[in-house]
Design a protein around this motif. Sequence first.
Motif, PDB file in Angstrom:
ATOM      1  N   GLY A  32      -3.252   3.841  -2.554  1.00 23.01           N
ATOM      2  CA  GLY A  32      -3.807   2.654  -3.087  1.00 23.01           C
ATOM      3  C   GLY A  32      -3.363   1.368  -2.568  1.00 23.01           C
ATOM      4  O   GLY A  32      -2.218   1.470  -1.852  1.00 23.01           O
ATOM      5  N   SER A  33      -3.822   0.274  -2.634  1.00 17.64           N
ATOM      6  CA  SER A  33      -3.226  -1.083  -2.339  1.00 17.64           C
ATOM      7  C   SER A  33      -3.420  -2.207  -3.095  1.00 17.64           C
ATOM      8  O   SER A  33      -4.710  -2.059  -3.928  1.00 17.64           O
ATOM      9  CB  SER A  33      -3.538  -1.030  -0.856  1.00 17.64           C
ATOM     10  N   VAL A  34      -2.859  -3.168  -3.109  1.00 24.08           N
ATOM     11  CA  VAL A  34      -2.954  -4.225  -3.893  1.00 24.08           C
ATOM     12  C   VAL A  34      -2.153  -5.450  -3.280  1.00 24.08           C
ATOM     13  O   VAL A  34      -1.550  -5.482  -2.445  1.00 24.08           O
ATOM     14  CB  VAL A  34      -2.126  -4.042  -5.445  1.00 24.08           C
ATOM     15  N   GLY A  35      -2.976  -6.708  -3.630  1.00 17.57           N
ATOM     16  CA  GLY A  35      -2.663  -7.940  -2.950  1.00 17.57           C
ATOM     17  C   GLY A  35      -1.877  -8.766  -4.010  1.00 17.57           C
ATOM     18  O   GLY A  35      -2.357  -8.841  -5.375  1.00 17.57           O
ATOM     19  N   LEU A  36      -0.924  -9.383  -3.921  1.00 18.06           N
ATOM     20  CA  LEU A  36       0.005  -9.986  -4.799  1.00 18.06           C
ATOM     21  C   LEU A  36       0.046 -11.462  -4.368  1.00 18.06           C
ATOM     22  O   LEU A  36       0.235 -11.781  -3.148  1.00 18.06           O
ATOM     23  CB  LEU A  36       1.401  -9.410  -5.023  1.00 18.06           C
ATOM     24  N   GLY A  37      -0.316 -12.423  -5.084  1.00 17.16           N
ATOM     25  CA  GLY A  37      -0.076 -13.701  -4.789  1.00 17.16           C
ATOM     26  C   GLY A  37      -1.208 -14.678  -5.967  1.00 17.16           C
ATOM     27  O   GLY A  37      -1.650 -14.046  -6.787  1.00 17.16           O
ATOM     28  N   LEU A  60      -7.310  -1.385  -4.500  1.00 10.65           N
ATOM     29  CA  LEU A  60      -8.061  -0.341  -3.961  1.00 10.65           C
ATOM     30  C   LEU A  60      -7.430   0.896  -4.147  1.00 10.65           C
ATOM     31  O   LEU A  60      -6.288   1.072  -3.964  1.00 10.65           O
ATOM     32  CB  LEU A  60      -8.271  -0.528  -2.486  1.00 10.65           C
ATOM     33  N   LEU A  61      -8.194   2.004  -4.820  1.00 10.18           N
ATOM     34  CA  LEU A  61      -7.694   3.117  -4.761  1.00 10.18           C
ATOM     35  C   LEU A  61      -8.688   4.085  -4.013  1.00 10.18           C
ATOM     36  O   LEU A  61      -9.829   3.878  -3.937  1.00 10.18           O
ATOM     37  CB  LEU A  61      -7.818   3.645  -6.212  1.00 10.18           C
ATOM     38  N   TYR A  62      -8.023   5.125  -3.381  1.00 10.87           N
ATOM     39  CA  TYR A  62      -9.018   6.007  -2.663  1.00 10.87           C
ATOM     40  C   TYR A  62      -8.464   7.536  -2.812  1.00 10.87           C
ATOM     41  O   TYR A  62      -7.344   7.685  -3.233  1.00 10.87           O
ATOM     42  CB  TYR A  62      -9.072   5.779  -1.047  1.00 10.87           C
ATOM     43  N   SER A  63      -9.416   8.445  -2.515  1.00 11.77           N
ATOM     44  CA  SER A  63      -9.111   9.871  -2.403  1.00 11.77           C
ATOM     45  C   SER A  63     -10.007  10.443  -1.282  1.00 11.77           C
ATOM     46  O   SER A  63     -10.891   9.770  -1.076  1.00 11.77           O
ATOM     47  CB  SER A  63      -9.082  10.754  -3.617  1.00 11.77           C
ATOM     48  N   GLY A  64      -9.351  11.607  -0.749  1.00  7.84           N
ATOM     49  CA  GLY A  64     -10.528  12.241   0.282  1.00  7.84           C
ATOM     50  C   GLY A  64      -9.838  13.549   0.524  1.00  7.84           C
ATOM     51  O   GLY A  64      -8.801  14.108   0.040  1.00  7.84           O
ATOM     52  N   ILE A  65     -10.774  14.293   1.138  1.00  5.94           N
ATOM     53  CA  ILE A  65     -10.391  15.688   1.682  1.00  5.94           C
ATOM     54  C   ILE A  65     -10.619  15.736   3.138  1.00  5.94           C
ATOM     55  O   ILE A  65     -11.688  15.194   3.777  1.00  5.94           O
ATOM     56  CB  ILE A  65     -11.240  16.615   0.842  1.00  5.94           C
ATOM     57  N   LYS A  66      -9.552  16.275   3.942  1.00  7.28           N
ATOM     58  CA  LYS A  66      -9.629  16.347   5.546  1.00  7.28           C
ATOM     59  C   LYS A  66      -9.812  17.897   5.494  1.00  7.28           C
ATOM     60  O   LYS A  66      -8.944  18.373   5.069  1.00  7.28           O
ATOM     61  CB  LYS A  66      -8.487  15.851   6.090  1.00  7.28           C
ATOM     62  N   SER A  91       0.648  -1.328   0.030  1.00  7.16           N
ATOM     63  CA  SER A  91      -0.183   0.104   0.131  1.00  7.16           C
ATOM     64  C   SER A  91       0.881   1.133  -0.092  1.00  7.16           C
ATOM     65  O   SER A  91       1.977   1.116   0.535  1.00  7.16           O
ATOM     66  CB  SER A  91      -0.933  -0.002   1.084  1.00  7.16           C
ATOM     67  N   VAL A  92       0.418   2.192  -0.978  1.00 10.22           N
ATOM     68  CA  VAL A  92       0.911   3.350  -0.703  1.00 10.22           C
ATOM     69  C   VAL A  92      -0.140   4.702  -0.369  1.00 10.22           C
ATOM     70  O   VAL A  92      -1.347   4.401  -0.990  1.00 10.22           O
ATOM     71  CB  VAL A  92       1.688   3.802  -2.080  1.00 10.22           C
ATOM     72  N   ASN A  93       0.355   5.673   0.160  1.00 14.26           N
ATOM     73  CA  ASN A  93      -0.668   6.719   0.137  1.00 14.26           C
ATOM     74  C   ASN A  93       0.093   8.100   0.511  1.00 14.26           C
ATOM     75  O   ASN A  93       1.426   8.099   0.863  1.00 14.26           O
ATOM     76  CB  ASN A  93      -1.465   6.858   1.408  1.00 14.26           C
ATOM     77  N   ALA A  94      -0.470   9.435   0.152  1.00 11.64           N
ATOM     78  CA  ALA A  94       0.155  10.577   0.155  1.00 11.64           C
ATOM     79  C   ALA A  94      -0.763  11.634   0.717  1.00 11.64           C
ATOM     80  O   ALA A  94      -2.444  11.297   0.637  1.00 11.64           O
ATOM     81  CB  ALA A  94       0.554  10.923  -1.136  1.00 11.64           C
TER      82      ALA A  94
END
Length: 104
Positions: free
Chosen positions: A67-72, A95-101, A50-53
Amino acid sequence: PEESPAYPEGSVELLGRHYASIGGSYPLTPLLPVSALAMINLQDPSAYLSVNAEYNFTEGVYLTGGGSVGLGEAPRTALGTISEYPSEFGAAPVLLYSGIKVYF
């Protein structure tokens, strides 16, 4: 797994016993930190990445995304239903996501 107390209580349990994990965060700029996590099941082997910014758009307002991804190995199916999970993270979706805080 449905009879496990983890599901009604809303927690998550991992299936294996032996994992390696690494994660970290790095500020690309003072207003843009990026973080990443990799978890590897050493028994099957499979991995979850997973990676986020988060960008500080203005005072008290942050734009986030990641976003995140499963490998296998993917689950095996028989007659249209999943019959076996050969790897723990192979069934995890992308999974991909975005948001505003907004803080006030």
